[in-house]
Design an enzyme around this catalytic site. Structure first.
Site, short mmCIF file in Angstrom:
data_model
loop_
_atom_site.label_atom_id
_atom_site.label_comp_id
_atom_site.label_asym_id
_atom_site.label_seq_id
_atom_site.Cartn_x
_atom_site.Cartn_y
_atom_site.Cartn_z
CG HIS A 59 4.88 3.44 8.61
ND1 HIS A 59 4.03 2.41 8.85
CD2 HIS A 59 4.69 3.83 7.33
CE1 HIS A 59 3.33 2.17 7.75
NE2 HIS A 59 3.72 3.00 6.82
CG HIS A 101 6.93 -0.57 6.46
ND1 HIS A 101 6.99 0.80 6.46
CD2 HIS A 101 6.42 -0.92 5.26
CE1 HIS A 101 6.55 1.24 5.29
NE2 HIS A 101 6.20 0.22 4.55
CE LYS A 152 5.29 7.15 -0.03
NZ LYS A 152 4.13 6.30 -0.29
N1 ARG Z 1 6.45 -0.81 -0.15
C1 ARG Z 1 5.05 -1.06 0.00
C2 ARG Z 1 4.46 -0.16 1.08
O1 ARG Z 1 5.15 0.24 1.98
C3 ARG Z 1 4.77 -2.48 0.34
C4 ARG Z 1 5.19 -3.45 -0.70
C5 ARG Z 1 4.32 -4.62 -0.74
N2 ARG Z 1 4.76 -5.63 -1.64
C6 ARG Z 1 4.49 -5.67 -2.95
N3 ARG Z 1 4.98 -6.69 -3.62
N4 ARG Z 1 3.78 -4.78 -3.52
O2 ARG Z 1 3.29 0.15 1.04
#
Ligand code: ARG
Length: 566
Positions: free
Chosen positions: A128, A131, A125
């Site tokens: 964005h 992030h 994905k």
């Molecule tokens: N990759 C996830 C997202 O974009 C966020 C990760 C957050 N960190 C975790 N340890 N789950 O939604």
């Protein structure tokens, strides 16, 4: 010299109170005209059987000034303390200049390890704007903890595993073109991914196919794994390009995939503890006593999920880093997820899991633009950064100041403006993106603080050759100078508050107020003007020097750079 401590000692002696009581009640008055510290006498009324204003009056009479306290006044039920300005300014400015970049720092961290996990974009994905919010907050927190003497590691928990890879791989086999993807990886991967969702709406059997691909990936199927690796490999440099623009580096990019072979152990450990129950064929940890949904550990088809990977990651981090704190900077929509996994770890008896903290943040809204990944209508992060830099360049040009390196300035200011916007309010508040306020050189913005810094530096350049290393500060005790130096002195409190609440906005507020006070100071206290008194000039220059350094250090804690001219 700690001025507050000195006053506490004095009250303790004269009023014959215990130190702790005094320490608790002493406060900073709401207005500067009421002095620097105030002691409310109301709680004494009962014990002393006198009206508070009378107590204040009697205590004030017994408390003569000394070389630290200029005077003590009774006002209503309060004792107001006015510090010796010259001494306060001298000590603060000298300390700030001596400490330089260490101003506001402390060694309270004692080298304990703090992990800050942030950014963590997903590979299938796009990266964005949410992030970017995480990136801004996490990067700042990492710097703040470092300033407090912690050993800090920045972790990027890449979303490089999960069912979305099944979808991506499925879509790639159907409509992907390697050559096209390689030209513009993130956008093209996104296109393929978006196409999957469009087609799956018409033909739901695609979802089954995608699930199957993810299963093959989890089972280590060679071909599918190679494709997964390929997507990861071409995406990483794209993310890193953005981090370069922001001046950010990570100590680890171990993402979800890294934990894919570490989950059997977690499942076993939870099973041994008797925490797993079956629910519709899935293995879950029941959390109904907390009134929250169960934490799913294994799906009915045996596939692991996000939560399991997170638990495995926490366990790995504990073993690898023996962390004091393990901070997750993730959007508030995931608050429940973290509540669930923290609770599971607690029930597993892992005491160290108390060091895990969820640090949430709000949504970013672009007036008039939606932000859903599924439909491809996303606001691209890199575009936002570029646009900011371009707009800044135009503003600098139209301001018409002599700027040494306009590209460099546009970049530092444009990017600083965005970071500042994310760190301006309490992080859980939503942000509404507005170029106008972000790039308002006179409003509360990064450019405003950066401009204050540049002004200070230009004054100091003009003072080249003047020795202001040990001036007579009693020459610079105006209200503006005093109020500026008081703000300067509050840095370490701001840094501690920021870490205590995991809220970089304390630093933001500090540097903004410092710059405001600085503006007022140099607009009303002439520094390099013809005919100004030599000694006064030196004292003011020393103040300018200390303040510009502090602005730079504080902006640095927000990840924002400074420029020498703009
Ligand atoms: N990759 C996830 C997202 O974009 C966020 C990760 C957050 N960190 C975790 N340890 N789950 O939604």
């Amino acid at each position: 010299m700690d001025f507050k401590e000195h006053i506490i000692d004095k009250i303790t002696q004269v009023a014959e109170l215990d130190r702790e009581t005094v320490e608790k009640s002493i406060e900073v008055p709401p207005e500067e005209s009421m002095g620097d510290f105030a002691f409310p006498c109301f709680p004494l009324a009962k014990v002393m059987r006198k009206a508070p204003p009378l107590i204040a009056k009697e205590l004030a009479e017994k408390m003569s000034g000394d070389d630290v306290i200029d005077r003590v006044e009774a006002a209503g039920g309060y004792l107001n303390f006015f510090l010796n300005r010259g001494r306060f300014i001298a000590e603060t400015v000298t300390a700030a200049r001596e400490q330089g970049e260490r101003w506001g720092s402390s060694d309270m961290g004692g080298g304990k390890t703090v992990l800050v996990e942030y950014s963590s974009p997903n590979i299938a994905k796009p990266f964005h704007i949410g992030h970017l919010f995480s990136t801004a907050v996490g990067n700042s927190l990492a710097r703040i903890y470092k300033h407090l003497g912690y050993n800090v590691l920045s972790l990027n928990h890449l979303g490089d595993w999960g069912t979305q890879f099944g979808k991506l791989i499925c879509a790639y086999y159907k409509w992907g073109d390697r050559e096209v993807i390689e030209k513009d990886p993130i956008n093209e991967i996104l296109k393929v991914y978006v196409r999957f969702h469009e087609e799956a709406e018409k033909d739901p059997s695609l979802e089954d196919e995608a699930r199957d691909y993810f299963k093959r990936l989890e089972e280590g199927d060679e071909e599918v794994t190679a494709l997964w690796q390929y997507f990861r490999d071409i995406s990483l440099p794209e993310f890193k390009r953005v981090y370069d623009m922001l001046g950010i580096t990570f100590d680890s990019y171990n993402g979800e995939a890294f934990y894919s072979d570490k989950m059997d152990e977690v499942v076993e450990l939870l099973r041994e503890k008797g925490l797993l129950t079956e629910s519709d064929g899935a293995q879950v940890v029941d959390l109904s006593d907390l009134n929250i949904p169960p934490c799913i550990i294994l799906k009915s088809d045996g596939a692991t999920i996000y939560a399991t990977r997170d638990i495995a990651a926490a366990l790995y981090r504990h073993r690898t880093y023996d962390f004091y704190k393990n901070i997750y900077v993730v959007g508030t929509p995931q608050a429940l997820h973290f509540k669930q996994i923290f609770e599971v770890m607690k029930r597993a008896g892992w005491e160290w899991s108390e060091g895990c903290e969820f640090v949430g943040f709000g949504l970013v809204k672009f007036p008039g633009r939606a932000m859903s990944t599924r439909h491809g209508d996303v606001v691209f992060l890199e575009d936002v950064l570029r646009e900011s830099v371009e707009k800044t360049r135009d503003i600098i040009k139209s301001n018409g100041n002599a700027v040494d390196d306009i590209d460099d300035a546009a970049k530092k200011i444009g990017i600083g403006a965005i970071l500042y916007t994310f760190l301006k309010n309490s992080r859980e508040k939503d942000i509404i993106f507005s170029w106008d306020s972000m790039l308002d050189f006179e409003g509360e913005s990064a450019p405003y603080c950066q401009y204050g810094y540049a002004r200070g530096r230009s004054i100091l350049r003009r003072a080249d050759g003047i020795d202001y290393s040990s001036p007579d500060f009693s020459k610079a005790v105006s209200d503006e100078a005093y109020s500026l130096v008081k703000q300067l002195a509050s840095f370490s409190d701001a840094v501690k508050d920021a870490a205590d609440k995991n809220e970089p906005f304390y630093i933001n507020r500090y540097v903004t107020n410092l710059t405001k006070a600085f503006n007022k100071f140099y607009n009303t206290n002439p520094i390099m003007k013809e005919g100004a008194d030599e000694e006064t000039r030196k004292a003011r220059l020393a103040i300018v020097d200390a303040v510009t350094r502090a602005i730079r250090t504080a902006l640095g804690l927000l990840g924002i750079e400074t420029v020498e001219s703009m």
